[in-house]
Design an enzyme around this catalytic site. Structure first.
Site, PDB file in Angstrom:
ATOM      1  N   TYR A 116      -0.954  -2.003  10.791  1.00 50.78           N
ATOM      2  CA  TYR A 116      -1.272  -2.243   9.378  1.00 50.78           C
ATOM      3  C   TYR A 116      -0.161  -1.675   8.493  1.00 50.78           C
ATOM      4  O   TYR A 116       0.366  -2.344   7.613  1.00 50.78           O
ATOM      5  CB  TYR A 116      -2.626  -1.611   9.037  1.00 50.78           C
ATOM      6  N   THR A 158     -13.215  -0.696  -1.976  1.00 51.61           N
ATOM      7  CA  THR A 158     -13.492  -2.122  -1.777  1.00 51.61           C
ATOM      8  C   THR A 158     -14.199  -2.284  -0.440  1.00 51.61           C
ATOM      9  O   THR A 158     -14.445  -1.309   0.265  1.00 51.61           O
ATOM     10  CB  THR A 158     -12.180  -2.954  -1.737  1.00 51.61           C
ATOM     11  N   SER A 197       0.843  -1.193   0.000  1.00 51.32           N
ATOM     12  CA  SER A 197       0.000   0.000   0.000  1.00 51.32           C
ATOM     13  C   SER A 197       0.880   1.246   0.000  1.00 51.32           C
ATOM     14  O   SER A 197       1.964   1.235   0.584  1.00 51.32           O
ATOM     15  CB  SER A 197      -0.878  -0.030   1.259  1.00 51.32           C
ATOM     16  N   ALA A 217       2.883  -1.040   9.328  1.00 53.15           N
ATOM     17  CA  ALA A 217       4.120  -1.810   9.540  1.00 53.15           C
ATOM     18  C   ALA A 217       4.096  -3.092   8.727  1.00 53.15           C
ATOM     19  O   ALA A 217       5.092  -3.482   8.107  1.00 53.15           O
ATOM     20  CB  ALA A 217       4.280  -2.119  11.020  1.00 53.15           C
ATOM     21  N   SER A 218       2.931  -3.735   8.697  1.00 55.81           N
ATOM     22  CA  SER A 218       2.842  -5.013   7.968  1.00 55.81           C
ATOM     23  C   SER A 218       3.012  -4.795   6.466  1.00 55.81           C
ATOM     24  O   SER A 218       3.623  -5.597   5.770  1.00 55.81           O
ATOM     25  CB  SER A 218       1.517  -5.719   8.269  1.00 55.81           C
TER      26      SER A 218
HETATM   27  N1  LIG Z   1      -8.765  -1.001  -0.500  1.00 53.90           N
HETATM   28  C1  LIG Z   1      -7.706  -0.236  -0.349  1.00 53.90           C
HETATM   29  O1  LIG Z   1      -7.766   1.007  -0.456  1.00 53.90           O
HETATM   30  C2  LIG Z   1      -6.370  -0.867  -0.084  1.00 53.90           C
HETATM   31  C3  LIG Z   1      -5.246  -0.030  -0.114  1.00 53.90           C
HETATM   32  C4  LIG Z   1      -3.994  -0.588   0.065  1.00 53.90           C
HETATM   33  C5  LIG Z   1      -3.863  -1.966   0.259  1.00 53.90           C
HETATM   34  N2  LIG Z   1      -4.976  -2.774   0.322  1.00 53.90           N
HETATM   35  C6  LIG Z   1      -4.754  -4.227   0.458  1.00 53.90           C
HETATM   36  O2  LIG Z   1      -5.333  -4.897  -0.663  1.00 53.90           O
HETATM   37  C7  LIG Z   1      -5.580  -6.278  -0.333  1.00 53.90           C
HETATM   38  C8  LIG Z   1      -6.988  -6.648  -0.764  1.00 53.90           C
HETATM   39  O3  LIG Z   1      -7.905  -5.893  -0.012  1.00 53.90           O
HETATM   40  P1  LIG Z   1      -9.292  -5.334  -0.577  1.00 53.90           P
HETATM   41  O4  LIG Z   1      -9.215  -3.870  -0.579  1.00 53.90           O
HETATM   42  O5  LIG Z   1      -9.664  -6.069  -1.815  1.00 53.90           O
HETATM   43  O6  LIG Z   1     -10.192  -5.725   0.676  1.00 53.90           O
HETATM   44  P2  LIG Z   1     -11.375  -6.785   0.882  1.00 53.90           P
HETATM   45  O7  LIG Z   1     -11.652  -6.724   2.343  1.00 53.90           O
HETATM   46  O8  LIG Z   1     -12.458  -6.474  -0.084  1.00 53.90           O
HETATM   47  O9  LIG Z   1     -10.700  -8.183   0.525  1.00 53.90           O
HETATM   48  C9  LIG Z   1      -9.746  -8.823   1.367  1.00 53.90           C
HETATM   49  C10 LIG Z   1      -9.998 -10.312   1.329  1.00 53.90           C
HETATM   50  O10 LIG Z   1      -8.985 -10.988   2.108  1.00 53.90           O
HETATM   51  C11 LIG Z   1      -9.624 -12.062   2.784  1.00 53.90           C
HETATM   52  N3  LIG Z   1      -8.826 -12.500   3.927  1.00 53.90           N
HETATM   53  C12 LIG Z   1      -8.634 -11.862   5.108  1.00 53.90           C
HETATM   54  N4  LIG Z   1      -7.847 -12.614   5.901  1.00 53.90           N
HETATM   55  C13 LIG Z   1      -7.529 -13.741   5.210  1.00 53.90           C
HETATM   56  C14 LIG Z   1      -6.735 -14.887   5.486  1.00 53.90           C
HETATM   57  N5  LIG Z   1      -6.103 -15.044   6.656  1.00 53.90           N
HETATM   58  N6  LIG Z   1      -6.639 -15.847   4.538  1.00 53.90           N
HETATM   59  C15 LIG Z   1      -7.278 -15.727   3.348  1.00 53.90           C
HETATM   60  N7  LIG Z   1      -8.049 -14.663   3.039  1.00 53.90           N
HETATM   61  C16 LIG Z   1      -8.162 -13.677   3.955  1.00 53.90           C
HETATM   62  C17 LIG Z   1     -10.976 -11.505   3.176  1.00 53.90           C
HETATM   63  O11 LIG Z   1     -11.903 -12.532   3.477  1.00 53.90           O
HETATM   64  C18 LIG Z   1     -11.344 -10.709   1.946  1.00 53.90           C
HETATM   65  O12 LIG Z   1     -12.079 -11.480   0.996  1.00 53.90           O
HETATM   66  C19 LIG Z   1      -5.339  -6.379   1.169  1.00 53.90           C
HETATM   67  O13 LIG Z   1      -4.052  -6.952   1.379  1.00 53.90           O
HETATM   68  C20 LIG Z   1      -5.377  -4.945   1.638  1.00 53.90           C
HETATM   69  O14 LIG Z   1      -4.647  -4.762   2.817  1.00 53.90           O
HETATM   70  C21 LIG Z   1      -6.219  -2.237   0.148  1.00 53.90           C
END
Ligand SMILES: NC(=O)c1ccc[n+]([C@@H]2O[C@H](COP(=O)([O-])OP(=O)(O)OC[C@H]3O[C@@H](n4cnc5c(N)ncnc54)[C@H](O)[C@@H]3O)[C@@H](O)[C@H]2O)c1
Length: 272
Positions: free
Chosen positions: A163, A198, A149, A165-166
């Protein structure tokens, strides 16, 4: 992506990047796509839709993206069924509220487990599988992409400290792994996204939409003056997964509408 066998984690969310990427891989005619998630309610319909609309084989699997055994099992399934693994999109992630005053080591470490160990473990196990050759796949190779991110990882501020940090860890794991895997033709890259609409960001974006001041402030999150859409990340992930990106590795690729290109933008300083 002709002939490539792919695994995606975090693909269950209806508005998520994982799901959008499954469609993007199918559009590029991957050989097979494993769509996986810890929650399985939407995986079967997703796999059916992809297979029926594109003809690409899509296999749903419920798994914890941070559990070694689960990762090993899905990789073993891909090798057993198709004899190869070419692409791993380590996308699953969690955020949530973790105020510093009440953060515990257990909660912090669980964030690191789900968001960072899942990426490390994906690289650890998928890279071994990607080295396997056969008459169909004559040399070692593959592409591993992880979701980091810009708003929490490259910079900080969106989401809790644990978050950020990860996600910072994800970027460095990808940079390190690209070199640990030198000479194996296995590329490792991190996608650093700006704010994307999302499930994860839904509540915050809804809250913002009713406050004019915040709406204007949030507009500054992108030179394009809008949030990103999952498809706009998925197409970059599909590019990185494909043979077209064959010389890109060890990169943290920012897809953020220009957010990180400037300090907070001020028209006065910009001579307007
Ligand atoms: N949406 C944003 O603005 C944004 C920005 C930067 C990074 N991210 C990252 O993008 C990635 C996708 O997120 P998203 O925005 O599509 O969110 P989302 O919540 O729509 O999707 C995340 C999915 O990960 C699944 N999940 C959670 N823990 C899990 C585990 N232990 N094992 C398997 N599946 C697991 C959830 O069930 C969910 O379906 C994530 O890593 C999130 O941190 C999102």
């Amino acid at each position: 992506m002709d002939g490539l066998v792919c695994i995606i984690t975090g693909a269950n969310s209806l508005s998520g990047i994982g799901r959008a990427t499954a469609f993007a891989f199918a559009k590029k005619k991957a050989r097979a796509i494993y769509v996986t998630d810890i929650n399985g309610d939407h995986l079967v319909p997703l796999a059916e839709e992809i297979t029926s609309t594109t003809g690409v084989e899509c296999i749903p699997k419920c798994m914890d993206a941070a559990a070694d055994k689960d990762i090993q099992n899905v990789i073993a399934d891909a090798l057993g069924t198709f004899g190869r693994l070419d692409v791993f999109f380590a996308n699953a992630g969690v955020a949530g509220r973790h105020p510093m005053a009440t953060e515990t080591s257990e909660a912090f470490l669980n964030m690191m487990r789900v968001n960072a160990w899942s990426v490390y473990a994906a690289i650890k196990y998928a890279s071994v599988a990607m080295e396997k050759t056969s008459t169909e796949k004559t040399k070692s190779g593959g592409s591993i992409i992880a979701t980091a991110s810009v708003v929490a990882g490259v910079r900080s501020g969106a989401g809790p400290m644990s978050y950020s940090a990860s996600k910072a860890a994800v970027i460095n794991i990808c940079q390190s792994a690209a070199w640990r895997l030198h000479g194996k033709n296995i590329r490792v890259n991190a996608i650093c996204r700006g704010l994307i609409k999302t499930e994860m960001t839904k509540k915050v974006l809804e809250a913002v939409s009713s406050n004019e001041l915040l709406v204007n402030l949030m507009k500054r999150n992108s030179a394009l003056e809008r949030y990103g859409e999952p498809d706009e990340i998925a197409s970059i992930v599909a590019y990185l997964a494909s043979r077209e990106a064959s010389f890109i590795t060890g990169q943290d690729i920012k897809v953020d509408g220009g957010l990180t290109a400037a300090l907070p933008y001020c028209p006065l300083f910009a001579d307007e």
